[in-house]
Design a protein around this motif. Structure first.
Motif, mmCIF file in Angstrom:
data_model
loop_
_atom_site.group_PDB
_atom_site.id
_atom_site.type_symbol
_atom_site.label_atom_id
_atom_site.label_comp_id
_atom_site.label_asym_id
_atom_site.label_seq_id
_atom_site.Cartn_x
_atom_site.Cartn_y
_atom_site.Cartn_z
ATOM 1 N N LEU A 39 -2.167 3.576 -8.473
ATOM 2 C CA LEU A 39 -2.513 2.156 -8.401
ATOM 3 C C LEU A 39 -1.259 1.305 -8.513
ATOM 4 C CD1 LEU A 39 -4.619 -0.209 -8.444
ATOM 5 C CD2 LEU A 39 -4.584 0.009 -10.923
ATOM 6 N N THR A 40 -0.420 1.612 -9.486
ATOM 7 C CA THR A 40 0.805 0.837 -9.692
ATOM 8 C C THR A 40 1.734 0.945 -8.493
ATOM 9 O OG1 THR A 40 0.598 1.300 -12.047
ATOM 10 C CG2 THR A 40 2.699 0.440 -11.296
ATOM 11 N N PHE A 41 1.921 2.160 -7.979
ATOM 12 C CA PHE A 41 2.808 2.371 -6.835
ATOM 13 C C PHE A 41 2.291 1.641 -5.596
ATOM 14 C CE2 PHE A 41 4.303 4.851 -3.172
ATOM 15 C CZ PHE A 41 5.669 4.801 -3.387
ATOM 16 N N SER A 42 0.989 1.727 -5.356
ATOM 17 C CA SER A 42 0.447 1.077 -4.157
ATOM 18 C C SER A 42 0.432 -0.445 -4.304
ATOM 19 C CB SER A 42 -0.944 1.619 -3.827
ATOM 20 O OG SER A 42 -1.827 1.406 -4.894
ATOM 21 N N LEU A 43 0.214 -0.959 -5.512
ATOM 22 C CA LEU A 43 0.313 -2.410 -5.713
ATOM 23 C C LEU A 43 1.733 -2.895 -5.447
ATOM 24 C CD1 LEU A 43 -1.811 -3.058 -8.936
ATOM 25 C CD2 LEU A 43 -2.286 -3.909 -6.638
ATOM 26 N N LEU A 44 2.717 -2.164 -5.964
ATOM 27 C CA LEU A 44 4.110 -2.547 -5.745
ATOM 28 C C LEU A 44 4.423 -2.602 -4.254
ATOM 29 C CD1 LEU A 44 6.985 -3.117 -6.864
ATOM 30 C CD2 LEU A 44 7.360 -0.649 -6.769
ATOM 31 N N PHE A 131 -5.398 -0.972 0.871
ATOM 32 C CA PHE A 131 -6.594 -0.203 1.197
ATOM 33 C C PHE A 131 -6.761 0.973 0.241
ATOM 34 C CE2 PHE A 131 -8.903 3.083 3.569
ATOM 35 C CZ PHE A 131 -10.015 2.367 3.987
ATOM 36 N N ILE A 132 -5.649 1.656 -0.037
ATOM 37 C CA ILE A 132 -5.740 2.866 -0.876
ATOM 38 C C ILE A 132 -5.544 2.606 -2.356
ATOM 39 C CG2 ILE A 132 -4.945 4.333 1.011
ATOM 40 C CD1 ILE A 132 -2.271 4.576 -0.624
ATOM 41 N N ASN A 133 -5.134 1.394 -2.764
ATOM 42 C CA ASN A 133 -4.695 1.210 -4.147
ATOM 43 C C ASN A 133 -5.769 1.448 -5.194
ATOM 44 O OD1 ASN A 133 -6.153 -1.207 -4.249
ATOM 45 N ND2 ASN A 133 -4.368 -2.470 -4.618
ATOM 46 N N ALA A 180 -8.221 -7.901 7.561
ATOM 47 C CA ALA A 180 -8.629 -6.552 7.162
ATOM 48 C C ALA A 180 -8.446 -6.342 5.658
ATOM 49 C CB ALA A 180 -7.834 -5.513 7.953
ATOM 50 N N THR A 181 -7.345 -6.834 5.118
ATOM 51 C CA THR A 181 -7.095 -6.698 3.680
ATOM 52 C C THR A 181 -8.135 -7.464 2.870
ATOM 53 O OG1 THR A 181 -4.731 -6.456 4.105
ATOM 54 C CG2 THR A 181 -5.363 -7.013 1.872
ATOM 55 N N ALA A 182 -8.454 -8.676 3.307
ATOM 56 C CA ALA A 182 -9.434 -9.495 2.585
ATOM 57 C C ALA A 182 -10.823 -8.858 2.637
ATOM 58 C CB ALA A 182 -9.472 -10.909 3.171
ATOM 59 N N ILE A 183 -11.203 -8.347 3.786
ATOM 60 C CA ILE A 183 -12.532 -7.709 3.917
ATOM 61 C C ILE A 183 -12.606 -6.472 3.017
ATOM 62 C CG2 ILE A 183 -14.025 -6.405 5.488
ATOM 63 C CD1 ILE A 183 -13.131 -8.386 7.701
ATOM 64 N N TRP A 184 -11.584 -5.623 3.067
ATOM 65 C CA TRP A 184 -11.590 -4.413 2.253
ATOM 66 C C TRP A 184 -11.601 -4.747 0.754
ATOM 67 C CZ3 TRP A 184 -13.093 0.241 2.060
ATOM 68 C CH2 TRP A 184 -12.638 1.104 1.081
ATOM 69 N N ALA A 185 -10.802 -5.715 0.348
ATOM 70 C CA ALA A 185 -10.772 -6.082 -1.065
ATOM 71 C C ALA A 185 -12.141 -6.562 -1.541
ATOM 72 C CB ALA A 185 -9.722 -7.167 -1.304
#
Length: 191
Positions: A39-44, A131-133, A180-185
């Motif tokens: 989670l931390t790595f993908s957020l960064l 998407f993966i975070n 796409a990011t907003a829909i997935w979130a």
């Protein structure tokens, strides 16, 4: 439009402060074991991708102004991970973060040479990491059968900001990566 400008700024502020509940919880517990390294790595990397994406494609100011504090907040989470906890793969994780930083520094000159291309690529990189975070965090919670150290405030603020971003994407007709990011979130946060 003044309402949407205020909404953009408010959304950016919520995204920045969404990490505060995790940081405070780690500080109180003196451990970051509740937060997945994935989670931390993908957020960064998501926030780094967002920074380059918004800068290269000249997205509205509210998108670019919030990215630096977001990156700093994730760096605090990383610092907490290394300072509070001892774990077996410490050197490997430090090496991964170091190589990641080198890669980012290699992308910056390319962004100056080809801003549109690099901007769109970084937009898709941002989408991938956002998407993966949540997946590593879900796996960690499922495997450990515990949410000890994880903050519901983080999830709540992230969901609120994602809902606001979806509205802004529709109003401003922003690029597909942002949509796409907003829909997935919104899908992941709603579950």
């Amino acid at each position: 439009f003044p309402v949407t400008i205020q909404m953009r700024c408010f959304k950016s502020i919520i995204f920045v402060f969404a990490l505060v509940p995790l940081i405070v919880k780690n500080y109180r517990l003196k451990t970051s074991r509740g937060v997945s390294d994935g989670l931390t790595f993908s957020l960064l990397n998501g926030f780094i991708g967002l920074t380059i994406y918004s800068a290269c494609l000249n997205l509205p100011y509210a998108y670019s102004v919030g990215t630096v504090p977001q990156i700093l907040m994730v760096c605090v989470l990383i610092w907490q991970r290394f300072s509070y906890d001892s774990f077996l793969h410490r050197r490997r994780l430090a090496l991964i973060y170091f190589l990641n930083l080198l890669l980012v520094f290699c992308v910056v000159p390319l962004a100056y040479a080809w801003p549109k291309v690099v901007g769109h690529v970084c937009g898709w990189v941002m989408f991938f990491f956002f998407f993966i975070n949540r997946i590593p965090q879900m796996i960690k919670i499922q495997r450990e059968r515990s949410v000890y150290g994880f903050s519901y405030g983080f999830a709540l603020l992230l969901g609120l900001a994602a809902a606001m971003e979806f509205v802004l994407v529709l109003v401003y007709d922003l690029p597909l990566q942002t949509m796409a990011t907003a829909i997935w979130a919104n899908i992941v946060t709603g579950k």
